[in-house]
Motif scaffolding. Structure first.
Motif, short mmCIF file in Angstrom:
data_model
loop_
_atom_site.label_atom_id
_atom_site.label_comp_id
_atom_site.label_asym_id
_atom_site.label_seq_id
_atom_site.Cartn_x
_atom_site.Cartn_y
_atom_site.Cartn_z
N VAL A 1 36.76 -44.00 1.40
CA VAL A 1 35.46 -44.02 2.07
C VAL A 1 34.43 -43.52 1.06
O VAL A 1 34.53 -42.39 0.57
N ARG B 1 30.65 -42.41 -0.45
CA ARG B 1 29.47 -41.67 -0.01
C ARG B 1 28.27 -42.61 0.07
O ARG B 1 28.25 -43.70 -0.52
N HIS B 2 27.24 -42.17 0.79
CA HIS B 2 26.04 -43.00 0.98
C HIS B 2 25.38 -43.35 -0.35
O HIS B 2 24.84 -44.45 -0.51
N LYS C 1 40.39 -40.29 0.49
CA LYS C 1 40.24 -41.39 1.43
C LYS C 1 39.35 -42.47 0.83
O LYS C 1 38.41 -42.18 0.09
N GLY D 1 41.91 -53.20 4.96
CA GLY D 1 40.72 -52.49 5.42
C GLY D 1 40.22 -52.92 6.78
O GLY D 1 39.55 -52.15 7.47
N LYS E 1 31.09 -53.77 7.64
CA LYS E 1 30.99 -52.34 7.91
C LYS E 1 31.77 -51.50 6.90
O LYS E 1 31.84 -50.28 7.03
N VAL E 2 32.36 -52.16 5.90
CA VAL E 2 33.18 -51.45 4.91
C VAL E 2 32.63 -51.74 3.52
O VAL E 2 32.92 -52.78 2.93
N ARG F 1 36.65 -47.73 -5.87
CA ARG F 1 37.87 -47.76 -5.06
C ARG F 1 39.04 -47.12 -5.79
O ARG F 1 39.75 -46.27 -5.25
#
Length: 400
Positions: free
Chosen positions: A334, A336-337, A332, A204, A269-270, A323
């Protein structure tokens, strides 16, 4: 992952039954909210509830063998397909396993159900899952991953201890069962965390994977194995408290050194990475607090153990489910908020449950209720966001 499934046959199976993570992550996460809402309602006096055993037994049993066991089984029966290249259970067999888990949850709600029926249904789940986990591993001789099967067997044994405590009316026996189960699941998190967190962090952050130090791995995992062995055998009752405290603090220190090496600062940031790191930190925190609880009356054993259950288990399960659900549905990695909010909520739930009770004793009851609300926000958001992910076909059109 190589193509190992027949697309036409796969399309005949409802998406939610195409791999074990789908039903068990969805049902397990939602069930944890329901179970804690019931528990909070009982504590606040707004609900009269007389389940199998009694309400305290039900709470401790169902959060471990209802919620956590469902997620563990969902994860392992999904991962084994990647490990071996052999299709894991799906369709009718997965429906049977899911139905068995659900039947046990329903039976546990009623004190009028014959104990032999509750025990028979509940105890069948983990061994059956272990059988379906072992088959592909043994078929290709992949002994490295076979040790997960004995872990499920040991987990079944702790479940049996809990049930026998109810049948024999021995509270100490069912307490022995659930405390041993907590240590066993902590061991499982330590093993899996050591495998996946450095790997995921390297991928990552596009950095080199941290190379494990052999003596440190042996020390961290060996002392965790040792604590579980002391508790499951009951030897912890016969050893000097000073030895137990020293052994637990050594174990906690080894885990601290281990997690410090995994480059947490690169993950900020991940969310899918920092959430795993934060979850793992609760392992040494919990182990250290349990050790300290032997020395101080200010810290109860229940509060200390909640660092492992709410903190480590609750946080790591939420992060791993988020995950795995994305990766195995062709999406992906990534989140969501709303899922980031969920990560924060479960972290807050753990902090309030452990340190709220510790530092604000007069508000311990309120802190438990606030912790429950934060947990339900976290896992409610997961259920809301991931329901379409877990019940619809893969986004990339591949089978699975």
């Amino acid at each position: 992952m190589m193509q190992i499934l027949d697309t036409q046959k796969e399309e005949q199976i409802p998406p939610v039954l195409r791999l074990a993570f789908r039903p068990f992550f969805l049902l397990g996460g939602f069930f944890s909210c329901l179970a804690l809402i019931v528990w909070g309602s009982v504590l606040s006096g707004t609900l009269q509830f007389t389940p199998y055993g009694h309400v305290l037994f039900w709470h401790s049993h169902e959060m471990l063998f209802g919620f956590v066991s469902a997620i563990v089984v969902g994860f392992l029966l999904t991962a084994v397909q990647n490990w071996t290249g052999i299709p894991s259970i799906r369709g009718s067999r997965l429906a049977v396993l899911t139905g068995l888990w659900l039947a046990a949850r329903i039976l546990m709600l009623f004190s009028s159900v014959p104990p032999w029926l509750v025990i028979s249904v509940d105890l069948l789940f983990l061994p059956l899952a272990g059988y379906w986990l072992a088959k592909p591993i043994i078929a290709i001789g992949q002994m490295r991953n076979l040790f997960f099967v004995p872990i499920l067997v040991f987990l079944s044994a702790t479940n049996l201890l809990m049930h026998m405590g109810v049948v024999l009316n021995l509270p100490s026996l069912y307490q022995h069962g659930y405390i041993s189960a907590i240590w066993l699941i902590t061991l499982l998190m330590s093993i899996l965390g050591g495998r996946v967190i450095p790997f995921f962090t390297a991928n990552g952050t596009k950095t080199k994977k941290v190379t494990p130090i052999r003596w440190l791995e042996y020390l961290a995992l060996g002392t965790t194995w040792g604590i579980f062995a002391l508790y499951i055998t009951g030897l912890n009752h016969y050893l000097p408290e000073q030895f137990l405290v020293g052994f637990m603090l050594l174990c906690a220190l080894a885990h601290v050194i281990r997690v410090l090496r995994w480059k947490f600062r690169l993950t900020l940031k991940v969310p899918l990475l920092w959430s795993l790191h934060v979850a793992y930190w609760f392992i040494p925190i919990g182990i250290a607090l349990i050790g300290i609880s032997y020395l101080s009356d200010m810290l109860t054993l229940s509060t200390a153990f909640h660092a492992l259950t709410v903190g480590a288990m609750g946080s790591m399960i939420l992060s791993m489910m988020s995950r795995v659900s994305l990766g195995h549905t062709g999406r992906k990695l990534v989140v969501r908020h709303l899922v980031v909010v969920a990560f924060g909520a479960v972290f807050v739930s753990a902090l309030i449950r452990v340190f709220g009770s510790l530092f604000f004793a007069s508000f311990s009851f309120s802190s438990i209720l606030v912790s429950i609300v934060a947990w339900c926000i976290a896992y409610g958001l997961f259920t809301l966001v991931y329901y379409p992910v877990l019940t619809q076909p893969r986004a990339d059109g591949r089978p699975g």
